[in-house]
Design an enzyme around this catalytic site. Structure first.
Site, mmCIF file in Angstrom:
data_model
loop_
_atom_site.group_PDB
_atom_site.id
_atom_site.type_symbol
_atom_site.label_atom_id
_atom_site.label_comp_id
_atom_site.label_asym_id
_atom_site.label_seq_id
_atom_site.Cartn_x
_atom_site.Cartn_y
_atom_site.Cartn_z
ATOM 1 N N HIS A 1 78.193 75.255 81.462
ATOM 2 C CA HIS A 1 78.021 76.204 82.569
ATOM 3 C C HIS A 1 77.192 75.642 83.718
ATOM 4 O O HIS A 1 76.996 76.326 84.715
ATOM 5 C CB HIS A 1 77.361 77.478 82.038
ATOM 6 C CG HIS A 1 77.356 78.618 83.012
ATOM 7 N ND1 HIS A 1 78.497 79.122 83.593
ATOM 8 C CD2 HIS A 1 76.322 79.361 83.521
ATOM 9 C CE1 HIS A 1 78.195 80.115 84.411
ATOM 10 N NE2 HIS A 1 76.876 80.277 84.391
ATOM 11 N N SER B 1 76.485 80.328 89.178
ATOM 12 C CA SER B 1 76.449 81.412 88.203
ATOM 13 C C SER B 1 76.223 82.754 88.909
ATOM 14 O O SER B 1 76.949 83.109 89.823
ATOM 15 C CB SER B 1 75.376 81.116 87.151
ATOM 16 O OG SER B 1 75.502 81.954 86.035
ATOM 17 N N ASP C 1 83.669 76.678 79.399
ATOM 18 C CA ASP C 1 82.441 77.361 79.805
ATOM 19 C C ASP C 1 82.351 78.671 79.023
ATOM 20 O O ASP C 1 83.164 79.577 79.225
ATOM 21 C CB ASP C 1 82.467 77.634 81.311
ATOM 22 C CG ASP C 1 81.169 78.237 81.844
ATOM 23 O OD1 ASP C 1 80.343 78.694 81.035
ATOM 24 O OD2 ASP C 1 81.002 78.246 83.080
#
Length: 263
Positions: free
Chosen positions: A245, A95, A217
């Site tokens: 995610h 991320s 996602d």
């Protein structure tokens, strides 16, 4: 060294000659790598750590000015790498830490030899000709909700971010992780994360890069992963069957299998 290691709660395992360092995303900590990092301990020295404000990091080291942009977190990664003497290592970022890795690779040439970016996003807000997944108004509403009700935001957003509604225990784990974070630090880190724009930094990446994109996602949709892979010169993208995610938790075997041939 003791200060850096303690500040970021660094843990070193494995026995390989090369090093693989794992960096977690917003609202998480190093525990999110517990299913992935051990798979590489036979061939690599593995390093996990907590960003300041997360997990077992030293909360007293948090400085609102330093961490008002991703550069503060980038500096920490470079300091960890310097203290451990990392050279030609593999950086694995999830991320927001994907962009932290992109920035760290530029700041410390030679420290990293390859990048693995899981669910990366250089910009979460849509722009002319760019799909980030959110409008500016949606991001501002999300941040206002977090500012006003950290616990409520965590309980509502974490299961959505995790995806996999058929496995509620995963959403609960992420909820618990979000809720355990220091609220004020979490609010600041969220604003840094969701308002950053690192699109121009992608073209400066010279390292071989693997982009792992989940098939569904809501935080980093497929268009974002495609943008990242298209704009990093020496990169390739693998679209995982995994959804949500956080494939490092929901589909660690698939993540490991995708990484092995690359690293």
């Amino acid at each position: 060294m003791a200060g850096t290691i303690k500040r970021n709660n660094v843990r070193v395992r494995g026995a390989g000659h090369r090093t693989m360092i794992f960096a977690h995303g917003f609202g998480c900590d190093q525990n999110m790598w517990r299913f992935v990092a051990p798979a590489f301990e036979k061939d690599f020295m593995t390093v996990v750590f907590d960003h300041v404000g997360a997990g077992g990091s030293d909360l007293s080291a948090y400085d609102s000015a330093k961490y008002s942009t991703l550069s503060g977190y980038t500096k920490d990664v470079v300091e960890i790498g310097t203290e451990l003497g990392l050279k030609d290592s593999v950086f694995v970022g999830h991320s927001v830490s994907s962009m932290i890795g992109v920035l760290a690779a530029r700041q410390a040439p030679g420290m990293f030899g390859k990048l693995v970016l899981i669910g990366p996003s250089p910009r979460y807000i849509d722009d002319d000709g760019y799909v980030g997944g959110f409008s500016a108004q949606q991001i501002e509403e999300l941040l206002r909700f977090l500012d006003s009700n950290h616990m409520g935001w965590s309980m509502q957003m974490a299961p959505m971010i995790m995806g996999n509604p058929d496995r509620p225990e995963l959403g609960q784990e992420l909820t618990n992780s979000f809720c355990s974070a220091d609220p004020e630090i979490a609010k600041a880190f969220a604003r840094v994360t969701f308002t950053s724009d690192n699109r121009e930094d992608l073209a400066e990446v010279s390292l071989p890069t693997l982009v792992l994109q989940c098939s569904e996602d809501i935080i980093a949709p497929p268009e974002v992963g495609e943008f990242v892979a298209r704009n990093i010169p020496n990169s390739r993208m693998i679209v995982l069957d995994a959804t949500g995610h956080c494939p490092n938790l929901s589909a660690p075997e698939e993540v490991i299998a995708a990484m092995r041939p690359f690293v």
